[in-house]
Enzyme design. Structure first.
Site, PDB file in Angstrom:
ATOM      1  N   HIS A 155       0.840  -1.218   0.000  1.00  0.00           N
ATOM      2  CA  HIS A 155       0.000   0.000   0.000  1.00  0.00           C
ATOM      3  C   HIS A 155       0.868   1.260   0.000  1.00  0.00           C
ATOM      4  CE1 HIS A 155      -3.231  -2.803   1.247  1.00  0.00           C
ATOM      5  NE2 HIS A 155      -2.273  -3.311   2.008  1.00  0.00           N
ATOM      6  N   SER A 276      15.651  20.664 -17.373  1.00  0.00           N
ATOM      7  CA  SER A 276      14.453  21.455 -17.646  1.00  0.00           C
ATOM      8  C   SER A 276      14.847  22.635 -18.512  1.00  0.00           C
ATOM      9  CB  SER A 276      13.841  21.941 -16.335  1.00  0.00           C
ATOM     10  OG  SER A 276      13.039  23.087 -16.556  1.00  0.00           O
ATOM     11  N   LYS A 282      16.683  21.515 -12.219  1.00  0.00           N
ATOM     12  CA  LYS A 282      15.974  20.253 -12.379  1.00  0.00           C
ATOM     13  C   LYS A 282      16.825  19.139 -12.989  1.00  0.00           C
ATOM     14  CE  LYS A 282      12.382  19.300 -11.568  1.00  0.00           C
ATOM     15  NZ  LYS A 282      11.150  19.378 -12.366  1.00  0.00           N
ATOM     16  N   GLU A 289       9.819   7.833 -16.953  1.00  0.00           N
ATOM     17  CA  GLU A 289       8.457   8.309 -17.225  1.00  0.00           C
ATOM     18  C   GLU A 289       7.950   7.801 -18.572  1.00  0.00           C
ATOM     19  OE1 GLU A 289       7.870  12.643 -15.642  1.00  0.00           O
ATOM     20  OE2 GLU A 289       9.952  12.341 -16.179  1.00  0.00           O
TER      21      GLU A 289
END
Ligand code: ARG
Length: 475
Positions: A155, A276, A282, A289
């Site tokens: 969980h 970025s 970043k 992803e």
């Protein structure tokens, strides 16, 4: 060239040609088409439909077409509706009237089914070998992780400590099922449809068994209608790829989480991360992803083929031409994802201190306290309640769990030792469990499994070598 000069009087309307053409994508099958045609020609020669001389002329023409294709000099013509048309046109240009005999006893329906099976056979084997390479990386990172542990989650709540090696191999075993699925799919699809003709076989004395053996298929089709109408193998391949994609997606999701400042379990190598365009600080996990993101597309590829198939009457219908783009897309995307993810795992740095600190509870050792009580004879449900009560007490009264354990008459100092950093993970001793003993054994079992699967892939490699690798994707 059109293939039907007799019955249809006029040429094709431009809108029809534009709508029905498949050459832009089915050129991918060109070399498989030559492989199928060579076997077909030899088959016609064997049963005496073609003379030895015609066979030789046609085989030479097919060789020339192959040279032109691989040398990049093959000229597709404006009227080439699909790759089968283009190859037959060129063979006829090269071999004249003899070339006009190439399509004897054959239809594009059994031809395309043959080509696509050959294509699947060789590319799925390559995908399997790419999966094995990723598994190999996971195994190496597991071996190098020397006792590092982290919380295992259920969980997404910290549950019990597990060795990092155990965690990495969890993905490795999921990938082992992918390899198995890909290879059993290859085994099942390795049946020749050639000789089914348009739908019903032929009045000519074809020898589909001979042709099947020539192509390395383990059998010929049983039923001509099924042979040309069946795309189960495409759906199966797409399912295998979609599920493999789902595994890569879950791995990607984990890397996304682990590389956050909040988790801080890993740092991606600069070569496998992105920056970025606006925010100077970043460092983003784009590979992970996209491993996650492209899986939507893989599931779409599978869905699209299943939907194409579900309403089709027997046997061949032009709808079946829609099987190719999803299939080619899925193989390309999965292959790219596997290679990129392998690089990520090869180079990622584990932040071992963060992992350990997150796992050293002491709450994550609560089950060990309960199991100690079980070993002393207490029924598990009572042990569970006792330890659960101490945890609640600790949280509510802000007293360290260790103190409560030390003071408890049924627990005491021996129990406190279980809460020491790094102890709990050593106690996962049962087979297949997350502690050092079973994990050492599991790493050996995994290495053996890799060897077995490498041999299974090697078995198919001659059929991969028979045709060149799929074209590199653009860019
Ligand atoms: N381009 C077609 C396909 O991919 C080849 C088969 C065409 N057959 C036909 N009867 N029109 O399915």
């Amino acid at each position: 060239m059109t293939l039907w000069k007799g019955r249809i009087a006029t040429g094709m309307a431009e809108a029809v040609a534009a709508f029905t053409v498949s050459l832009p994508f089915d050129r991918e099958l060109a070399l498989d088409d030559l492989t199928g045609s060579r076997a077909h020609v030899k088959g016609l020669g064997k049963v005496g439909i073609l003379s030895d001389e015609d066979v030789a002329v046609l085989l030479r023409a097919l060789d020339q077409v192959e040279d032109e294709l691989t040398g990049g000099t093959f000229a597709y013509a404006a009227g080439d509706e699909d790759v089968h048309t283009a190859v037959e046109r060129r063979v006829t240009e090269i071999a004249g009237d003899t070339g006009a005999r190439l399509h004897t006893g054959r239809s594009r329906n059994d031809q395309v089914a043959t080509d696509l099976r050959l294509w699947c056979r060789r590319t799925l084997v390559v995908v399997a070998s790419e999966v094995l390479a990723l598994q190999d990386t996971l195994a190496r990172r597991a071996e190098d992780s020397s006792g590092t542990y982290l919380p295992g989650y259920t969980h997404l709540q910290r549950a019990q400590p597990v060795l990092l090696a155990h965690h990495l191999l969890a993905h490795g075993w999921a990938l082992a099922r992918d390899v198995d699925r890909l290879l059993t799919t290859v085994d099942r699809l390795n049946v020749s449809p050639l000789g089914a003709g348009a739908l019903a076989g032929s009045s000519l004395p074809l020898d589909p068994d001979f042709v099947a053996a020539e192509l390395g298929f383990h059998a010929r089709f049983e039923n001509s209608l099924d042979a040309v109408g069946d795309r189960d193998f495409v759906a199966e391949a797409l399912f295998d790829l979609a599920l493999l994609g789902v595994h890569l997606s879950r791995m990607g999701e984990e890397l996304v989480l682990w590389s956050t400042e909040e988790f801080g379990f890993c740092t991606l190598d600069d070569a496998y991360a992105t920056g970025s365009s606006m925010l100077p600080q970043k460092k983003n996990p784009d590979v992970a992803e996209l491993a996650r993101g492209k899986t939507g597309r893989l599931i779409g590829d599978l869905t699209s083929v299943l939907i194409t198939l579900k309403g089709l009457p027997l046997a061949y219908n032009r709808d079946l031409q829609e099987d190719k783009e999803p299939l080619f897309d899925a193989v390309t995307q999965v292959t790219l994802a596997l290679r990129a993810m392998r690089g990520v795992y090869d180079t990622v740095a584990w932040n071992e201190e963060r992992m350990r600190a997150a796992a050293d509870g002491p709450m994550t050792a609560a089950i060990d306290l309960a199991e100690m009580l079980v070993e002393r004879g207490l029924p598990f449900r009572q042990a569970h309640a006792l330890v659960g009560g101490l945890v609640r007490d600790s949280l509510e009264r802000h007293v360290p769990l260790v103190e409560l354990v030390a003071a408890h008459p049924d627990l005491g100092e021996a129990a406190v030792e279980l809460l020491e950093p790094g102890v709990a993970v050593t106690r996962r001793m049962s087979p297949g469990g997350a502690g050092p003993g079973p994990v050492a054994e599991a790493m050996e079992r995994f290495a053996r499994r890799l060897e077995v699967d490498q041999a299974r892939v090697a078995h198919w490699l001659p059929s991969v070598a028979a045709t060149a690798q799929p074209e590199a994707p653009p860019g």
